[in-house]
Design a protein around this motif. Sequence first.
Motif, short mmCIF file in Angstrom:
data_model
loop_
_atom_site.label_atom_id
_atom_site.label_comp_id
_atom_site.label_asym_id
_atom_site.label_seq_id
_atom_site.Cartn_x
_atom_site.Cartn_y
_atom_site.Cartn_z
N GLY A 54 0.81 -1.21 0.00
CA GLY A 54 0.00 0.00 0.00
C GLY A 54 0.85 1.26 0.00
O GLY A 54 0.61 2.19 -0.77
N VAL A 55 1.86 1.28 0.86
CA VAL A 55 2.75 2.44 0.94
C VAL A 55 3.57 2.57 -0.34
O VAL A 55 3.88 3.68 -0.79
CB VAL A 55 3.69 2.33 2.17
CG1 VAL A 55 4.74 3.43 2.17
CG2 VAL A 55 2.87 2.39 3.46
N GLY A 59 -2.05 0.64 -3.87
CA GLY A 59 -3.40 1.16 -3.69
C GLY A 59 -3.91 1.90 -4.90
O GLY A 59 -5.08 1.78 -5.29
N VAL A 130 -4.33 -1.52 2.42
CA VAL A 130 -3.62 -1.06 1.21
C VAL A 130 -4.01 0.36 0.83
O VAL A 130 -3.16 1.25 0.72
CB VAL A 130 -3.87 -2.02 0.03
CG1 VAL A 130 -3.19 -1.51 -1.23
CG2 VAL A 130 -3.36 -3.42 0.37
N GLY A 134 -2.13 3.30 2.84
CA GLY A 134 -1.25 3.82 1.79
C GLY A 134 -1.45 5.30 1.58
O GLY A 134 -0.49 6.07 1.42
N SER A 135 -2.72 5.74 1.61
CA SER A 135 -3.03 7.16 1.44
C SER A 135 -2.53 7.97 2.63
O SER A 135 -1.95 9.06 2.46
CB SER A 135 -4.54 7.36 1.30
OG SER A 135 -5.01 6.69 0.16
N SER A 138 1.24 8.47 2.55
CA SER A 138 1.74 9.43 1.56
C SER A 138 1.75 10.86 2.09
O SER A 138 2.49 11.71 1.59
CB SER A 138 0.89 9.35 0.29
OG SER A 138 -0.44 9.76 0.55
N ARG A 145 6.89 8.28 4.94
CA ARG A 145 5.87 7.26 4.71
C ARG A 145 6.35 5.87 5.11
O ARG A 145 5.56 5.04 5.54
CB ARG A 145 5.41 7.26 3.26
CG ARG A 145 6.48 6.87 2.26
CD ARG A 145 5.93 6.89 0.85
NE ARG A 145 6.97 6.50 -0.10
CZ ARG A 145 6.72 6.14 -1.34
NH1 ARG A 145 5.48 6.12 -1.79
NH2 ARG A 145 7.70 5.80 -2.15
N ALA A 149 4.81 3.31 7.76
CA ALA A 149 4.59 1.89 7.49
C ALA A 149 5.17 1.03 8.61
O ALA A 149 4.57 0.03 9.02
CB ALA A 149 5.23 1.50 6.15
#
Length: 200
Positions: A54-55, A59, A130, A134-135, A138, A145, A149
């Motif tokens: 995801g990071v 995503g 994810v 992930g968002s 960011s 980021r 994580a």
Amino acid sequence: MILPVAAGLTAGLSLIIAIGAQNAFVLRQGLQRSHVALVVAVCALSDLVLIVLGVGGLGVAIERAPLLLEVVRWAGAAFLLGYAVLAAVRAIRGEHLDIPGAQEKRTWKAALGTCLALTWLNPHVYLDTVLLLGSLASSHGVDGRWWFAAGAGLGSIVWFSALGVGARFLAPVFRRRSAWRVLDGAIAVLMAALAVFLVI
């Protein structure tokens, strides 16, 4: 460094602590003391992989593949409904820790398969771990980021370990057949509700 880690830990725990199919399974395995280390490791490692993906930007790719999410949605709903039926059968039979052979019914392969399915066939995993994480990651910049994580991954490890190992302290309560019936009945209702929710 400290701020992104703390933010990741908080976000990860807030998403993962909500009782769901995966948590219910880990709790039951912990209560039975059946393949707990394997189940906890699979859940935590799966989360770590999904967080990294995801990071790393998966995503965005998933958002552009609605057909993939649709397939996972229906497969996940079918699996959850099947698991709900099994839990309902256990509730009706009143299986509990004192029944001879009850702990041996699930082999490590069956536990592994169920754990993987509850993790990877669950669309909420992709939406929460994810897409959402992930968002959120960011927003901490290119370097921050990954610290985010790391915090989210730490949250998964701590939670699943606490749930799997800590469940044994509830074992005295679950020596009673009625307690297992309530737990399995609740799991059956939860799984069925999640399956219906995914479909509609």
